[in-house]
Scaffold this motif. Structure first.
Motif, mmCIF file in Angstrom:
data_model
loop_
_atom_site.group_PDB
_atom_site.id
_atom_site.type_symbol
_atom_site.label_atom_id
_atom_site.label_comp_id
_atom_site.label_asym_id
_atom_site.label_seq_id
_atom_site.Cartn_x
_atom_site.Cartn_y
_atom_site.Cartn_z
ATOM 1 N N PRO A 1 30.799 14.525 11.028
ATOM 2 C CA PRO A 1 29.685 15.474 11.095
ATOM 3 C C PRO A 1 28.353 14.718 11.111
ATOM 4 N N ARG A 2 27.443 15.201 11.869
ATOM 5 C CA ARG A 2 26.159 14.505 12.041
ATOM 6 C C ARG A 2 25.215 14.895 10.903
ATOM 7 N N LEU A 3 25.493 14.351 9.744
ATOM 8 C CA LEU A 3 24.671 14.596 8.565
ATOM 9 C C LEU A 3 23.648 13.479 8.420
ATOM 10 N N GLY A 4 22.455 13.825 7.975
ATOM 11 C CA GLY A 4 21.458 12.817 7.667
ATOM 12 C C GLY A 4 20.829 12.180 8.892
ATOM 13 N N LEU A 5 20.477 10.903 8.740
ATOM 14 C CA LEU A 5 19.754 10.139 9.753
ATOM 15 C C LEU A 5 20.701 9.144 10.408
ATOM 16 N N TRP A 6 20.864 9.236 11.704
ATOM 17 C CA TRP A 6 21.723 8.317 12.458
ATOM 18 C C TRP A 6 20.833 7.355 13.224
ATOM 19 N N ASP B 1 0.804 -1.219 0.000
ATOM 20 C CA ASP B 1 0.000 0.000 0.000
ATOM 21 C C ASP B 1 0.836 1.268 0.000
ATOM 22 N N THR B 2 2.143 1.133 0.059
ATOM 23 C CA THR B 2 3.020 2.288 0.125
ATOM 24 C C THR B 2 3.646 2.530 -1.246
ATOM 25 N N PRO B 3 3.433 3.722 -1.810
ATOM 26 C CA PRO B 3 4.087 3.983 -3.099
ATOM 27 C C PRO B 3 5.597 4.064 -2.913
ATOM 28 N N PRO B 4 6.341 3.719 -3.952
ATOM 29 C CA PRO B 4 7.797 3.765 -3.809
ATOM 30 C C PRO B 4 8.279 5.203 -3.658
ATOM 31 N N PRO B 5 9.339 5.381 -2.878
ATOM 32 C CA PRO B 5 9.901 6.732 -2.762
ATOM 33 C C PRO B 5 10.548 7.130 -4.082
ATOM 34 N N PRO B 6 10.715 8.421 -4.307
ATOM 35 C CA PRO B 6 11.353 8.858 -5.553
ATOM 36 C C PRO B 6 12.813 8.419 -5.599
ATOM 37 N N PRO B 7 13.379 8.312 -6.805
ATOM 38 C CA PRO B 7 14.795 7.935 -6.918
ATOM 39 C C PRO B 7 15.685 8.888 -6.130
ATOM 40 N N GLN C 1 14.129 -4.702 10.145
ATOM 41 C CA GLN C 1 13.597 -3.581 10.928
ATOM 42 C C GLN C 1 14.328 -2.282 10.611
ATOM 43 N N THR C 2 15.635 -2.376 10.410
ATOM 44 C CA THR C 2 16.403 -1.188 10.046
ATOM 45 C C THR C 2 15.951 -0.654 8.692
ATOM 46 N N VAL C 3 15.751 -1.541 7.737
ATOM 47 C CA VAL C 3 15.287 -1.111 6.409
ATOM 48 C C VAL C 3 13.894 -0.499 6.508
ATOM 49 N N ASP C 4 13.016 -1.097 7.310
ATOM 50 C CA ASP C 4 11.688 -0.508 7.510
ATOM 51 C C ASP C 4 11.813 0.928 8.020
ATOM 52 N N GLU C 5 12.725 1.147 8.979
ATOM 53 C CA GLU C 5 12.901 2.493 9.534
ATOM 54 C C GLU C 5 13.486 3.445 8.491
ATOM 55 N N ILE C 6 14.425 2.962 7.700
ATOM 56 C CA ILE C 6 14.990 3.801 6.635
ATOM 57 C C ILE C 6 13.905 4.199 5.645
ATOM 58 N N LEU C 7 13.089 3.243 5.220
ATOM 59 C CA LEU C 7 12.019 3.553 4.263
ATOM 60 C C LEU C 7 11.005 4.525 4.858
ATOM 61 N N ALA C 8 10.747 4.414 6.147
ATOM 62 C CA ALA C 8 9.772 5.294 6.791
ATOM 63 C C ALA C 8 10.305 6.706 7.027
ATOM 64 N N ARG C 9 11.623 6.840 7.215
ATOM 65 C CA ARG C 9 12.151 8.123 7.675
ATOM 66 C C ARG C 9 13.159 8.803 6.749
ATOM 67 N N ALA C 10 13.907 8.048 5.972
ATOM 68 C CA ALA C 10 15.070 8.619 5.279
ATOM 69 C C ALA C 10 14.711 9.665 4.239
ATOM 70 N N TRP C 11 13.629 9.476 3.496
ATOM 71 C CA TRP C 11 13.321 10.421 2.422
ATOM 72 C C TRP C 11 12.873 11.772 2.959
ATOM 73 N N LEU D 1 20.115 13.406 -2.167
ATOM 74 C CA LEU D 1 21.135 12.574 -1.545
ATOM 75 C C LEU D 1 20.727 12.387 -0.091
ATOM 76 N N LEU D 2 20.620 11.131 0.316
ATOM 77 C CA LEU D 2 20.238 10.793 1.681
ATOM 78 C C LEU D 2 21.431 10.136 2.349
ATOM 79 N N VAL D 3 21.721 10.526 3.575
ATOM 80 C CA VAL D 3 22.805 9.906 4.341
ATOM 81 C C VAL D 3 22.196 9.188 5.535
ATOM 82 N N VAL D 4 22.529 7.904 5.675
ATOM 83 C CA VAL D 4 22.080 7.109 6.804
ATOM 84 C C VAL D 4 23.317 6.512 7.468
#
Length: 194
Positions: free
Chosen positions: A156-161, A7-13, A171-181, A115-118
């Motif tokens: 440097p604290r860039l992006g999502l830590w 039910d979740t559309p894919p995030p943009p490239p 679970q980590t991938v689920d969190e990245i998909l939910a938050r990184a974009w 550009l996303l940094v995790v």
């Protein structure tokens, strides 16, 4: 559609840079993330180090100038590959150990946006246990504590830590998909980092 999330559309490239110390779970998480995205690439930055057959100088705690030069060459090649795949319409999941000022350097070298940094930041004792349990070893003269200190105090604290100490890779991938974009986006230095 994202696999396992119909039910979740894919995030943009995007280019998603996943960093962390050795045995933090970068390879596993990057592969899982790429497998859930349409038109995706899992780009392993370390492959550019391993391509050097003769003359390779490894990074050690007593850093040599040639080792740093080769590390920066590896980052440049990875950035160029990421930009090329992104220009062809792929989401690129680039994973590598990128610590200290080199994180901002690599962010500036990658031209593609978004550009996303995790940063995967499991506790050092969890990393040490993971290192004992995996078939490959990568620490050489380094300890998980030394690299973790470099990550936490010099990077440097860039992006999502994400502290992934208690998470499975899924679970980590689920969190990245939910938050990184939304939370991991970095911009050009002239604009500032989010």
């Amino acid at each position: 559609m994202i696999k396992d999330m119909p039910d979740t559309p894919p995030p943009p490239p995007a280019v998603v840079l996943i960093t962390g110390i050795m045995a933090a779970g970068k390879s596993t998480v990057a592969q899982e993330l790429a497998s859930r995205l349409p038109r995706s690439v899992h780009l392993r930055g370390d492959v550019f180090r391993r391509m050097i057959i003769n003359g390779r100088v490894e990074m050690t705690p007593e850093t040599e100038a040639e080792a740093v030069r080769q590390l920066h060459l590896r980052y440049t090649l990875a950035a160029n590959a990421a930009d090329t795949y992104f220009a062809a319409g792929f989401t690129v999941v680039l994973q590598d150990v990128v610590l200290g000022a080199d994180l901002a350097l690599l962010v500036d070298t990658i031209r593609s946006r978004p550009l996303l940094v995790v940063a995967l930041t499991p506790r050092p004792e969890v990393v040490a246990l993971r290192e004992q349990e995996r078939s490959k070893t990568g620490y050489g003269e380094w300890t998980p504590q030394q690299l973790d200190a470099g990550l936490r105090t010099e990077t440097p604290r860039l992006g999502l830590w994400l502290d992934t100490s208690e998470q499975t890779p899924a679970q980590t991938v689920d969190e990245i998909l939910a938050r990184a974009w939304t939370e991991a986006v970095v911009r050009d230095p002239a604009v500032g980092y989010d």
